[in-house]
Design a protein around this motif. Structure first.
Motif, short mmCIF file in Angstrom:
data_model
loop_
_atom_site.label_atom_id
_atom_site.label_comp_id
_atom_site.label_asym_id
_atom_site.label_seq_id
_atom_site.Cartn_x
_atom_site.Cartn_y
_atom_site.Cartn_z
N MET A 239 0.72 -1.32 0.08
CA MET A 239 -0.02 -0.13 0.06
C MET A 239 0.79 1.41 0.01
SD MET A 239 -3.32 -1.38 2.23
CE MET A 239 -2.23 -2.16 3.58
N HIS A 240 1.71 1.32 -0.90
CA HIS A 240 2.73 2.46 -1.20
C HIS A 240 1.91 3.77 -1.48
CE1 HIS A 240 5.60 -0.75 -0.94
NE2 HIS A 240 6.59 0.16 -1.50
N GLN A 241 0.67 3.59 -1.94
CA GLN A 241 -0.06 4.76 -2.39
C GLN A 241 -1.18 5.15 -1.49
OE1 GLN A 241 -0.97 2.81 -6.28
NE2 GLN A 241 -0.03 4.25 -7.40
N GLY A 242 -1.19 4.60 -0.28
CA GLY A 242 -2.22 4.85 0.72
C GLY A 242 -3.05 3.49 1.16
N MET A 265 -2.14 -12.85 4.17
CA MET A 265 -1.92 -11.56 3.77
C MET A 265 -0.53 -11.81 3.84
SD MET A 265 -5.02 -10.27 3.42
CE MET A 265 -4.90 -8.63 3.05
N THR A 266 0.17 -12.03 2.44
CA THR A 266 1.51 -12.25 2.25
C THR A 266 2.45 -11.20 2.34
OG1 THR A 266 0.96 -12.53 -0.11
CG2 THR A 266 0.75 -14.52 1.04
N GLU A 267 2.08 -10.15 1.73
CA GLU A 267 3.02 -8.84 1.47
C GLU A 267 2.37 -7.61 1.71
OE1 GLU A 267 4.99 -9.30 -2.20
OE2 GLU A 267 4.85 -11.33 -2.38
N THR A 268 2.41 -7.23 3.02
CA THR A 268 1.86 -5.99 3.53
C THR A 268 2.86 -5.05 3.62
OG1 THR A 268 -0.36 -7.14 4.41
CG2 THR A 268 0.68 -4.74 5.36
N THR A 269 2.64 -3.93 3.03
CA THR A 269 3.29 -2.67 3.30
C THR A 269 2.69 -1.26 3.49
OG1 THR A 269 3.92 -2.24 0.97
CG2 THR A 269 5.63 -3.20 2.31
N LEU A 270 2.97 -0.27 4.25
CA LEU A 270 2.45 0.95 4.66
C LEU A 270 3.56 1.85 4.87
CD1 LEU A 270 -0.53 -0.12 6.89
CD2 LEU A 270 -0.89 1.19 4.78
N VAL A 271 3.53 2.96 4.15
CA VAL A 271 4.49 3.86 4.16
C VAL A 271 4.39 4.78 5.18
CG1 VAL A 271 5.11 3.60 1.79
CG2 VAL A 271 3.76 5.57 2.43
N SER A 272 5.81 5.34 5.67
CA SER A 272 5.54 6.34 6.74
C SER A 272 6.33 7.72 6.20
CB SER A 272 6.27 5.97 7.87
OG SER A 272 8.01 5.57 7.61
N GLY A 273 6.15 7.94 4.91
CA GLY A 273 6.58 9.09 4.25
C GLY A 273 5.46 9.61 3.26
N ALA A 331 13.97 -1.79 2.66
CA ALA A 331 12.54 -2.01 2.15
C ALA A 331 12.40 -2.03 0.60
CB ALA A 331 12.03 -0.71 2.54
N TRP A 332 11.49 -2.74 0.23
CA TRP A 332 11.13 -2.87 -1.05
C TRP A 332 11.06 -1.49 -2.03
CZ3 TRP A 332 6.20 -3.13 -3.93
CH2 TRP A 332 6.19 -3.61 -5.24
N LEU A 333 11.52 -1.31 -2.82
CA LEU A 333 11.55 -0.02 -3.89
C LEU A 333 12.03 1.24 -2.99
CD1 LEU A 333 8.07 -0.45 -5.34
CD2 LEU A 333 10.33 -1.24 -6.41
N GLY A 334 12.81 1.00 -1.79
CA GLY A 334 13.42 2.29 -1.31
C GLY A 334 12.36 3.03 -0.71
N ALA A 335 11.14 2.26 -0.43
CA ALA A 335 10.21 3.25 0.40
C ALA A 335 10.42 3.05 1.84
CB ALA A 335 8.84 2.62 -0.03
N PRO A 336 9.82 4.14 2.60
CA PRO A 336 9.95 4.22 4.06
C PRO A 336 8.83 3.31 4.47
CG PRO A 336 8.92 6.04 3.20
CD PRO A 336 9.20 5.39 1.90
#
Length: 416
Positions: A239-242, A265-273, A331-336
């Motif tokens: 969820m790099h886009q929110g 739910m195998t690959e969860t991400t939420l960004v902090s930037g 982190a994947w794609l250099g995302a925070p």
């Protein structure tokens, strides 16, 4: 009868709290009223997972601290078996390093998942030199080698990854997509699952995808109609886009739960930037010079993590949730998107999840008295517990649905 001991009722999803009844009996099987029993949760049955790609590097102090943070929160590790990196030249593999890492984590009570056995992306470039039959033979040999060689260490595998896009993948030429075009997507899916099943019948096999549209549902239906045995359905949520929100996550879980196999739910991400712009179609296309974590973003991430974990755990079809990356440094794609900053310090999201999983959703060590029938009544999550009576410690597993009238032998001192 003693009052039930319940984790935080305000936070725990009600359907996850199971009745637990432990009956203390003497050497003859007779109940022991009033017996003292100490109970403590050891692990959830639900898999609270995270990638563990960078853990257990001997002599690396930052990695050791990262491992401490990892083990203090998670219980299920995903290890990298990306074929291109795992076997850069034919026959020379990363097996020894990953076997040592898997054993290291297993010794610490961690469940292990391998990701993935087959994926068109990161297929080795040397595979393209083979004709279609040669590719199929190499795939079969690769899956057999890993699934059999890691039997007893790796509990489950993503058998094949991202099959919706497999036959039409155009980002780069690869032999797996070529084989799918020549022999059919279902042929390749069956090849992955049946080969892995034969190599290690005890391992659970997962079909995993990022495409959560009806196209993935159609693939699952085709698999089930073809007799492919899927042990769990993997759903990626980067969820790099929110944050997608409780309503959308619940809708996804409802749609995919209809097939029957449990959901991961195998690959969860939420960004902090800053969020990735909404117009980006392929997350890989977003490239920036710097993507820092921010104080406001970290507070948002913490709130969204708690909401997301509560939503996922509340759905009865889910059996695990894996966060894709503990720290920003890897982190994947250099995302925070990590729970730990690049400097090694935990973000608010790490602390929020730890409070949720290890405190609110946990049965802490406590002493209890059996009732007049020798029974201790509790409530807790499905999982593993340690039960101590008269200095004897036993392991007890509570399944989904609860544990009723489990006998705990505790011979009382004889009185002549």
């Amino acid at each position: 009868m003693t009052a039930p001991i319940t984790p935080s009722a305000a936070s725990a999803p009600g359907d996850r709290l199971e009745p637990i009844q432990l009956q203390v009996v003497d050497a003859d099987g007779a109940p022991r009223p009033g017996a003292s029993v100490t109970v403590e949760q050891a692990r959830h049955a639900f898999g609270f997972g995270c990638t563990a790609f960078a853990l257990a590097q001997p002599g690396d102090q930052p990695a050791a601290e990262l491992e401490r943070l990892w083990l203090d929160l998670f219980d299920t590790a995903t290890l990298p078996f990306y074929w291109r990196w795992y076997e850069q030249t034919p026959g020379a593999t990363d097996a020894d390093r990953l076997r040592a890492l898997a054993a290291h984590l297993r010794d610490r009570g961690v469940r292990i998942k391998g990701h993935p056995l087959l994926w068109h992306t990161l297929a080795p470039t040397w595979l393209q030199e083979k004709d279609d039959q040669g590719v199929e033979d190499a795939i079969r040999a690769r899956i057999t080698r890993e699934a059999s060689g890691f039997a007893g260490l790796v509990d489950q595998w993503d058998a094949i990854n991202e099959t919706v896009i497999l036959p039409v993948f155009e980002a780069e030429e690869n032999a797996v997509t070529r084989l799918a075009r020549a022999r059919g997507r279902m042929h390749v899916i069956r090849l992955a699952f049946e080969t892995a099943r034969a190599a290690d019948p005890t391992a659970r096999l997962v079909l995993n995808d990022f495409d959560l549209t009806p196209a993935y549902e159609e693939v699952i239906e085709e698999c089930l109609e073809a007799g492919v045995q899927i042990d769990a359905i993997g759903l990626q949520t980067h969820m790099h886009q929110g944050y997608r929100g409780e309503e959308q996550i619940t809708e996804v879980l409802e749609r995919f739960s209809r097939f029957g196999p449990p959901l991961q739910m195998t690959e969860t991400t939420l960004v902090s930037g800053d969020l990735m712009p909404a117009h980006i179609g392929d997350l890989n296309d977003y490239v920036v010079d710097s993507w820092p974590s921010t104080p406001a973003g970290e507070e948002r991430q913490a709130d969204e993590l708690v909401r997301h974990y509560r939503t996922v755990l509340a759905h009865p079809a889910t059996e695990s949730l894996t966060y894709w990356g503990l720290d920003d440094a890897s982190a994947w794609l250099g995302a925070p998107a990590g729970l730990v900053r690049a400097d090694g310090t935990p973000k608010p999201g790490y602390h929020a999840l730890r409070e949720l999983i290890r405190e609110q959703w946990w049965v802490p060590r406590g002493e209890h008295r059996a009732d007049e029938n020798g029974v201790v009544h509790l409530q807790g999550f499905a999982g593993d517990y340690t039960v101590e009576t008269d200095g004897q410690v036993r392991e007890v597993t509570v399944p989904r649905g609860g544990l009723l009238s489990q006998q705990v032998p505790a011979p009382a001192p004889r009185r002549d």
